[in-house]
Enzyme design. Structure first.
Site, PDB file in Angstrom:
ATOM      1  N   GLY A  87      -1.502   2.036  -5.721  1.00  0.00           N
ATOM      2  CA  GLY A  87      -1.413   2.112  -6.893  1.00  0.00           C
ATOM      3  C   GLY A  87      -0.163   2.041  -7.104  1.00  0.00           C
ATOM      4  O   GLY A  87       0.780   1.150  -6.409  1.00  0.00           O
ATOM      5  N   GLY A  88       0.234   3.083  -8.066  1.00  0.00           N
ATOM      6  CA  GLY A  88       1.637   2.549  -8.919  1.00  0.00           C
ATOM      7  C   GLY A  88       2.973   2.915  -7.952  1.00  0.00           C
ATOM      8  O   GLY A  88       4.465   2.567  -8.780  1.00  0.00           O
ATOM      9  N   GLY A  90       2.071   2.978  -4.722  1.00  0.00           N
ATOM     10  CA  GLY A  90       2.361   2.557  -3.160  1.00  0.00           C
ATOM     11  C   GLY A  90       1.107   2.106  -2.760  1.00  0.00           C
ATOM     12  O   GLY A  90      -0.027   2.933  -3.745  1.00  0.00           O
ATOM     13  N   VAL A  92      -1.856   3.292  -0.045  1.00  0.00           N
ATOM     14  CA  VAL A  92      -3.136   4.434   0.656  1.00  0.00           C
ATOM     15  C   VAL A  92      -3.552   3.877   1.348  1.00  0.00           C
ATOM     16  O   VAL A  92      -4.393   3.203   1.394  1.00  0.00           O
ATOM     17  CB  VAL A  92      -3.913   4.294  -1.009  1.00  0.00           C
ATOM     18  CG1 VAL A  92      -4.235   6.429  -0.215  1.00  0.00           C
ATOM     19  CG2 VAL A  92      -3.355   5.086  -2.012  1.00  0.00           C
ATOM     20  N   LYS A 106      -0.752   8.474   0.782  1.00  0.00           N
ATOM     21  CA  LYS A 106      -0.429   8.113  -0.062  1.00  0.00           C
ATOM     22  C   LYS A 106       1.689   7.742   0.329  1.00  0.00           C
ATOM     23  O   LYS A 106       1.747   8.624   0.158  1.00  0.00           O
ATOM     24  CB  LYS A 106      -0.352   8.854  -1.735  1.00  0.00           C
ATOM     25  CG  LYS A 106       0.771   7.788  -2.107  1.00  0.00           C
ATOM     26  CD  LYS A 106      -0.147   8.056  -3.775  1.00  0.00           C
ATOM     27  CE  LYS A 106      -1.151   8.265  -4.396  1.00  0.00           C
ATOM     28  NZ  LYS A 106      -1.995   8.275  -5.048  1.00  0.00           N
ATOM     29  N   ASP A 204      -1.372   9.313 -17.058  1.00  0.00           N
ATOM     30  CA  ASP A 204      -2.633   8.483 -16.652  1.00  0.00           C
ATOM     31  C   ASP A 204      -3.084   8.437 -16.339  1.00  0.00           C
ATOM     32  O   ASP A 204      -3.820   7.740 -15.189  1.00  0.00           O
ATOM     33  CB  ASP A 204      -1.411   7.835 -15.976  1.00  0.00           C
ATOM     34  CG  ASP A 204      -1.941   5.874 -15.177  1.00  0.00           C
ATOM     35  OD1 ASP A 204      -2.166   4.993 -16.639  1.00  0.00           O
ATOM     36  OD2 ASP A 204      -1.450   5.196 -14.511  1.00  0.00           O
TER      37      ASP A 204
END
Length: 320
Positions: A87-88, A90, A92, A106, A204
């Site tokens: 993801g934005g 880092g 997972v 995460k 988001d």
């Protein structure tokens, strides 16, 4: 020398932009009203017609939220063996606790890591947020320079993957399941906006951040991250408005202010994606926003071409 009358003056230009924005916003509101009415009229599943649901999650938790050591994280993930996403914030990784419960681990990238005190404040915030339609925080690790969060594992992945996969052998959501997903997301957001004190803006909302479990039940993920502090009026938790192209509302582009309405707009885009099976940005000969794609179809009453063909006509056309 007379100015060229064909060129708009700055005042006229600003006025024209304002008119365009208002027109587009009005169209979007109508589209979302259509989608909302569609869902609420056909949603008679287990009596879940009431949207406002401030009940906290009463489902059993895998473990009480707690701190993990880095050595425990390595063991849980089998030395970060299986990456399941990025993801934005880092990468997972898949993990499994000693009691057998699966988790998503995460790792916050160096660029997204907050100061230590802010990270702890973030963890404390997430620890007190429990709702059946929000992905649960299982634990965290702040040992050394690494910042790690452990969430419940959602085995079917995210909604974007399911909606974009046209493979006949893939998971395909029927109409009732799509309605359930929509209602679940709406209730999760309603809890963040109305059931938390102070209210939390997700910032988001998108199909990637809507995760599904083995039973295809949906939960909202990635809420509360990158929190910066309260707004000027101290009524909302202010978050970085990173957003995602296709989901950011036009009002934010003008005012540069994030509100709960920003989440509502993004949720409206998710509704259109659920109904049509199309992504927020449709890549054809050129990029086309889903709102621009659906607007002329709605205006002409061409509902059939809006609805995802994979539904094969199995939806409530009369409620549209």
């Amino acid at each position: 020398m007379r100015p060229n009358s064909s060129k708009p003056t700055p005042k006229k230009s600003k006025k024209n932009v304002f008119i365009v924005v208002i027109s587009v916003s009005a169209t979007i509101v109508l589209l979302f009203a259509f989608a909302f009415v569609l869902i609420m009229k056909t949603m008679k599943i287990n009596g879940e017609e009431k949207l406002c649901n401030k009940e906290r999650d009463d489902t059993p938790k895998p473990d009480a939220t707690r701190a993990f050591t880095h050595a425990e994280i390595v063991k849980i993930t089998n030395d970060f063996e299986k990456a399941i996403g990025k993801g934005g914030y880092g990468p997972v990784f898949y993990g499994c606790l000693e009691n057998g419960h699966e988790v998503a681990v995460k790792l916050l990238s160096q660029e997204s890591q907050q100061e230590y005190r802010e990270f702890l404040a973030e963890v404390k915030l997430l620890m007190r947020i429990h709702h059946k339609y929000l992905v649960s925080l299982i634990g965290f690790c702040d040992e050394g320079p690494e910042k790690i969060l452990l969430y419940e594992y959602m085995s079917k992945g995210n909604l974007k993957e399911i909606l974009s996969d046209k493979n006949r052998n893939s998971v395909s959501l029927n109409w009732e399941q799509r309605l359930r997903v929509a209602l679940s997301v709406a209730q999760g957001l309603e809890y963040l906006h109305c059931g938390c004190e102070p209210p939390i803006i997700h910032r988001d909302v998108k199909t990637v951040n809507i995760l599904l479990n083995e039973k295809l039940k949906a939960k909202v993920a990635d809420f509360g991250l990158s929190r910066l502090g309260p707004t000027e009026d101290d009524t909302h938790i202010w978050t970085i408005a990173a957003g995602t192209p296709g989901y950011v509302d036009s009002e934010y582009n003008i005012t540069n202010k994030l509100t709960d309405k920003s989440d509502v707009y993004s949720f409206g885009i998710v509704l259109l994606e659920l109904i049509s099976g199309q992504p927020a940005i449709i890549l054809d000969e050129e990029k086309l926003h889903i709102v621009h794609w659906v607007t002329p179809k709605i205006k002409t009453g061409d509902i059939v071409s809006v609805v995802d063909p994979r539904l094969q006509g199995e939806y409530e056309i009369n409620s549209m």
